[in-house]
Motif scaffolding. Structure first.
Motif, PDB file in Angstrom:
ATOM      1  N   HIS A   1      33.720  -7.430 -10.824  1.00  0.00           N
ATOM      2  CA  HIS A   1      32.316  -7.450 -11.262  1.00  0.00           C
ATOM      3  C   HIS A   1      31.349  -6.998 -10.158  1.00  0.00           C
ATOM      4  O   HIS A   1      30.141  -6.938 -10.392  1.00  0.00           O
ATOM      5  N   ARG A   2      31.873  -6.661  -8.980  1.00  0.00           N
ATOM      6  CA  ARG A   2      30.973  -6.382  -7.855  1.00  0.00           C
ATOM      7  C   ARG A   2      30.197  -5.081  -8.032  1.00  0.00           C
ATOM      8  O   ARG A   2      29.017  -5.011  -7.672  1.00  0.00           O
ATOM      9  N   GLU A   3      30.813  -4.046  -8.558  1.00  0.00           N
ATOM     10  CA  GLU A   3      30.082  -2.800  -8.768  1.00  0.00           C
ATOM     11  C   GLU A   3      28.958  -2.996  -9.777  1.00  0.00           C
ATOM     12  O   GLU A   3      27.878  -2.430  -9.640  1.00  0.00           O
ATOM     13  N   TRP A   4      29.225  -3.785 -10.811  1.00  0.00           N
ATOM     14  CA  TRP A   4      28.186  -4.093 -11.797  1.00  0.00           C
ATOM     15  C   TRP A   4      27.033  -4.825 -11.117  1.00  0.00           C
ATOM     16  O   TRP A   4      25.856  -4.479 -11.303  1.00  0.00           O
ATOM     17  N   ALA A   5      27.365  -5.835 -10.295  1.00  0.00           N
ATOM     18  CA  ALA A   5      26.327  -6.610  -9.615  1.00  0.00           C
ATOM     19  C   ALA A   5      25.558  -5.732  -8.624  1.00  0.00           C
ATOM     20  O   ALA A   5      24.330  -5.861  -8.488  1.00  0.00           O
ATOM     21  N   ARG A   6      26.261  -4.833  -7.939  1.00  0.00           N
ATOM     22  CA  ARG A   6      25.589  -3.941  -6.994  1.00  0.00           C
ATOM     23  C   ARG A   6      24.605  -3.028  -7.728  1.00  0.00           C
ATOM     24  O   ARG A   6      23.490  -2.785  -7.253  1.00  0.00           O
ATOM     25  N   ALA A   7      24.998  -2.539  -8.895  1.00  0.00           N
ATOM     26  CA  ALA A   7      24.103  -1.687  -9.685  1.00  0.00           C
ATOM     27  C   ALA A   7      22.873  -2.462 -10.137  1.00  0.00           C
ATOM     28  O   ALA A   7      21.748  -1.926 -10.134  1.00  0.00           O
ATOM     29  N   GLN A   8      23.043  -3.735 -10.528  1.00  0.00           N
ATOM     30  CA  GLN A   8      21.896  -4.545 -10.930  1.00  0.00           C
ATOM     31  C   GLN A   8      20.918  -4.710  -9.774  1.00  0.00           C
ATOM     32  O   GLN A   8      19.693  -4.610  -9.939  1.00  0.00           O
ATOM     33  N   ALA A   9      21.476  -4.948  -8.569  1.00  0.00           N
ATOM     34  CA  ALA A   9      20.622  -5.128  -7.394  1.00  0.00           C
ATOM     35  C   ALA A   9      19.889  -3.835  -7.051  1.00  0.00           C
ATOM     36  O   ALA A   9      18.681  -3.836  -6.766  1.00  0.00           O
ATOM     37  N   LEU A  10      20.602  -2.719  -7.072  1.00  0.00           N
ATOM     38  CA  LEU A  10      20.002  -1.440  -6.694  1.00  0.00           C
ATOM     39  C   LEU A  10      18.872  -1.066  -7.642  1.00  0.00           C
ATOM     40  O   LEU A  10      17.750  -0.753  -7.208  1.00  0.00           O
ATOM     41  N   VAL A  11      19.143  -1.115  -8.935  1.00  0.00           N
ATOM     42  CA  VAL A  11      18.127  -0.727  -9.914  1.00  0.00           C
ATOM     43  C   VAL A  11      16.994  -1.749  -9.937  1.00  0.00           C
ATOM     44  O   VAL A  11      15.811  -1.382 -10.010  1.00  0.00           O
ATOM     45  N   GLY A  12      17.335  -3.030  -9.840  1.00  0.00           N
ATOM     46  CA  GLY A  12      16.296  -4.050  -9.863  1.00  0.00           C
ATOM     47  C   GLY A  12      15.285  -3.866  -8.756  1.00  0.00           C
ATOM     48  O   GLY A  12      14.069  -3.879  -8.993  1.00  0.00           O
ATOM     49  N   MET A  13      15.759  -3.661  -7.530  1.00  0.00           N
ATOM     50  CA  MET A  13      14.848  -3.506  -6.410  1.00  0.00           C
ATOM     51  C   MET A  13      14.129  -2.162  -6.458  1.00  0.00           C
ATOM     52  O   MET A  13      12.888  -2.086  -6.390  1.00  0.00           O
ATOM     53  N   VAL A  14      14.886  -1.072  -6.564  1.00  0.00           N
ATOM     54  CA  VAL A  14      14.288   0.254  -6.421  1.00  0.00           C
ATOM     55  C   VAL A  14      13.330   0.563  -7.559  1.00  0.00           C
ATOM     56  O   VAL A  14      12.255   1.138  -7.351  1.00  0.00           O
ATOM     57  N   GLN A  15      13.669   0.167  -8.778  1.00  0.00           N
ATOM     58  CA  GLN A  15      12.794   0.501  -9.893  1.00  0.00           C
ATOM     59  C   GLN A  15      11.539  -0.364  -9.928  1.00  0.00           C
ATOM     60  O   GLN A  15      10.482   0.100 -10.376  1.00  0.00           O
TER      61      GLN A  15
ATOM     62  N   ARG B   1       0.811  -1.215   0.000  1.00  0.00           N
ATOM     63  CA  ARG B   1       0.000   0.000   0.000  1.00  0.00           C
ATOM     64  C   ARG B   1       0.844   1.265   0.000  1.00  0.00           C
ATOM     65  O   ARG B   1       0.363   2.337  -0.382  1.00  0.00           O
ATOM     66  N   ALA B   2       2.104   1.186   0.493  1.00  0.00           N
ATOM     67  CA  ALA B   2       2.936   2.375   0.591  1.00  0.00           C
ATOM     68  C   ALA B   2       4.383   1.947   0.788  1.00  0.00           C
ATOM     69  O   ALA B   2       4.661   0.833   1.265  1.00  0.00           O
ATOM     70  N   VAL B   3       5.293   2.850   0.437  1.00  0.00           N
ATOM     71  CA  VAL B   3       6.726   2.623   0.633  1.00  0.00           C
ATOM     72  C   VAL B   3       7.300   3.833   1.369  1.00  0.00           C
ATOM     73  O   VAL B   3       7.152   4.973   0.911  1.00  0.00           O
ATOM     74  N   TYR B   4       7.920   3.553   2.508  1.00  0.00           N
ATOM     75  CA  TYR B   4       8.655   4.587   3.250  1.00  0.00           C
ATOM     76  C   TYR B   4      10.132   4.300   3.039  1.00  0.00           C
ATOM     77  O   TYR B   4      10.669   3.321   3.557  1.00  0.00           O
ATOM     78  N   TYR B   5      10.785   5.146   2.244  1.00  0.00           N
ATOM     79  CA  TYR B   5      12.163   4.900   1.794  1.00  0.00           C
ATOM     80  C   TYR B   5      13.032   5.978   2.404  1.00  0.00           C
ATOM     81  O   TYR B   5      12.962   7.144   2.030  1.00  0.00           O
ATOM     82  N   ARG B   6      13.859   5.584   3.367  1.00  0.00           N
ATOM     83  CA  ARG B   6      14.626   6.573   4.114  1.00  0.00           C
ATOM     84  C   ARG B   6      16.083   6.150   4.262  1.00  0.00           C
ATOM     85  O   ARG B   6      16.436   5.355   5.106  1.00  0.00           O
ATOM     86  N   ARG B   7      16.935   6.661   3.413  1.00  0.00           N
ATOM     87  CA  ARG B   7      18.389   6.533   3.529  1.00  0.00           C
ATOM     88  C   ARG B   7      18.866   5.108   3.795  1.00  0.00           C
ATOM     89  O   ARG B   7      19.632   4.852   4.738  1.00  0.00           O
ATOM     90  N   PRO B   8      18.424   4.125   3.006  1.00  0.00           N
ATOM     91  CA  PRO B   8      18.945   2.768   3.217  1.00  0.00           C
ATOM     92  C   PRO B   8      20.397   2.675   2.765  1.00  0.00           C
ATOM     93  O   PRO B   8      20.908   3.543   2.051  1.00  0.00           O
ATOM     94  N   GLY B   9      21.047   1.604   3.169  1.00  0.00           N
ATOM     95  CA  GLY B   9      22.389   1.338   2.672  1.00  0.00           C
ATOM     96  C   GLY B   9      22.361   0.869   1.232  1.00  0.00           C
ATOM     97  O   GLY B   9      21.295   0.681   0.633  1.00  0.00           O
ATOM     98  N   LEU B  10      23.535   0.666   0.670  1.00  0.00           N
ATOM     99  CA  LEU B  10      23.647   0.134  -0.684  1.00  0.00           C
ATOM    100  C   LEU B  10      23.676  -1.388  -0.633  1.00  0.00           C
ATOM    101  O   LEU B  10      24.132  -1.982   0.356  1.00  0.00           O
ATOM    102  N   PRO B  11      23.187  -2.053  -1.683  1.00  0.00           N
ATOM    103  CA  PRO B  11      23.231  -3.510  -1.699  1.00  0.00           C
ATOM    104  C   PRO B  11      24.648  -4.033  -1.464  1.00  0.00           C
ATOM    105  O   PRO B  11      25.625  -3.478  -1.982  1.00  0.00           O
ATOM    106  N   ALA B  12      24.737  -5.075  -0.654  1.00  0.00           N
ATOM    107  CA  ALA B  12      26.021  -5.724  -0.372  1.00  0.00           C
ATOM    108  C   ALA B  12      26.031  -7.073  -1.068  1.00  0.00           C
ATOM    109  O   ALA B  12      25.302  -7.986  -0.678  1.00  0.00           O
TER     110      ALA B  12
END
Length: 329
Positions: free
Chosen positions: A99-113, A79-90
């Motif tokens: 390849h870790r920065e690439w994988a971190r970007a995939q995780a970040l965009v995949g979840m947030v978008q 019903r709602a998302v409260y998004y407040r300064r979370p950490g970056l995917p580990a």
């Protein structure tokens, strides 16, 4: 099984650091209203949080599940998302270092978008935050909205800065153009406070990067205005030391707090500012001059309010919970 909430049920996602006392207050207020909450830190994804989102092409919207620990929320029931300064995917150490920065970007965009695409109430939406987070644009929108703003220059040209200072003809302040901690030699990050300066102090160091200078605004007191939806919580901040008078963040022990009334023209201008940025939350900083004029400094679209609530008892967490429940506030 009977419904746990008085309005149509569905989870509120709280995406925040695990040790975030402000998020704790919002979660408690939601729990008090018997609203189901799934809280997780983005830093736990993808190793400890699971996302399975499907788009089948025949019906609109993402469907699937978000699992954190023993709790599962279906995407179509959020019903709602409260998004407040979370950490970056580990990401896992099993991924090659290159390849870790690439994988971190995939995780970040995949979840947030995926979450961003849900047709739900958002507070601190990342796209809205990025649009509103910077002071130069805020000053323009604030002025267009009808708020008084300080005379300001952003420059790395020393001669131009000195000429501008001469037109001001009085004390100045300097502040960072954008927020961000410094990393001093002892390794402990620190925040650079606002500093009062005179034109004679401007020197060649100004040419090393962009600097923001403003006219000094005489203050009777400052106001932290916390806005949640349509509700406004204006609180005067009275400073008892010179450092706190210049920047109250530099000496919290020297502060006293007092709820005040916001003038109607200022409230209307703040609503226009919020509408321009599509905000449903903002932590505004104002100076109030000795003659009672409110002067806008900035708005933090995910600013702190816990200290204001603790000092005054204002129901700011409750206003968050009401908005995230989908109830008009």
């Amino acid at each position: 099984m009977p419904s746990l909430c008085n309005t149509p049920c569905g989870y509120v996602l709280v995406v925040a650091e695990e040790l975030d006392p402000t998020a704790d207050l919002v979660v408690q207020a939601l729990n008090d209203r018997r609203v189901p909450v799934l809280r997780f830190d983005l830093a736990r994804f993808p190793q400890h949080v699971t996302l399975a989102a499907e788009y089948d092409g025949r019906r609109l919207g993402w469907r699937g599940e978000l699992v954190s620990g023993a709790r599962t929320a279906r995407l179509e029931e959020i019903r709602a998302v409260y998004y407040r300064r979370p950490g970056l995917p580990a990401v896992s150490d099993r991924i090659a270092e290159e390849h870790r920065e690439w994988a971190r970007a995939q995780a970040l965009v995949g979840m947030v978008q995926v979450l961003s695409s849900l047709p739900v109430v958002w507070m601190h939406h990342p796209d809205v935050y990025r649009a509103c987070a910077h002071k130069p644009g805020q000053l323009d929108i604030a002025a267009v909205s009808g708020l008084r703003v300080p005379r300001t220059i952003i420059t790395n040209d020393l001669a131009r800065a000195r000429c501008w200072a001469a037109t001001v003809g009085g004390p100045l302040i300097t502040k960072p153009v954008t927020a961000g901690p410094l990393a001093p030699s002892d390794g402990m990050p620190s925040i650079l406070p606002t500093r009062r300066v005179d034109a004679a102090e401007l020197d060649e160091s100004l040419e090393l990067t962009a600097h923001m200078l403003q006219e000094w605004i005489p203050k009777a007191f400052e106001v932290r205005l916390t806005v949640v939806g349509e509700r406004m919580f204006p609180v005067a901040i009275h400073a008892r030391t010179t450092a706190a008078l210049i920047d109250w963040r530099s000496d919290y022990d020297a502060l006293e707090y007092e709820p005040v009334t916001i003038p109607d023209p200022v409230a209307g201008a703040v609503r226009r500012f919020m509408s321009a940025y599509r905000l449903n939350f903002g932590a505004f900083d104002f100076a109030v001059t000795p003659n009672g004029e409110w002067v806008f400094f900035e708005c933090n679209p995910s600013g702190q309010w816990q200290f204001i609530s603790a000092a005054t008892g204002l129901p700011i967490a409750e206003a968050h919970a009401t908005l995230l429940r989908g109830v008009h506030v």
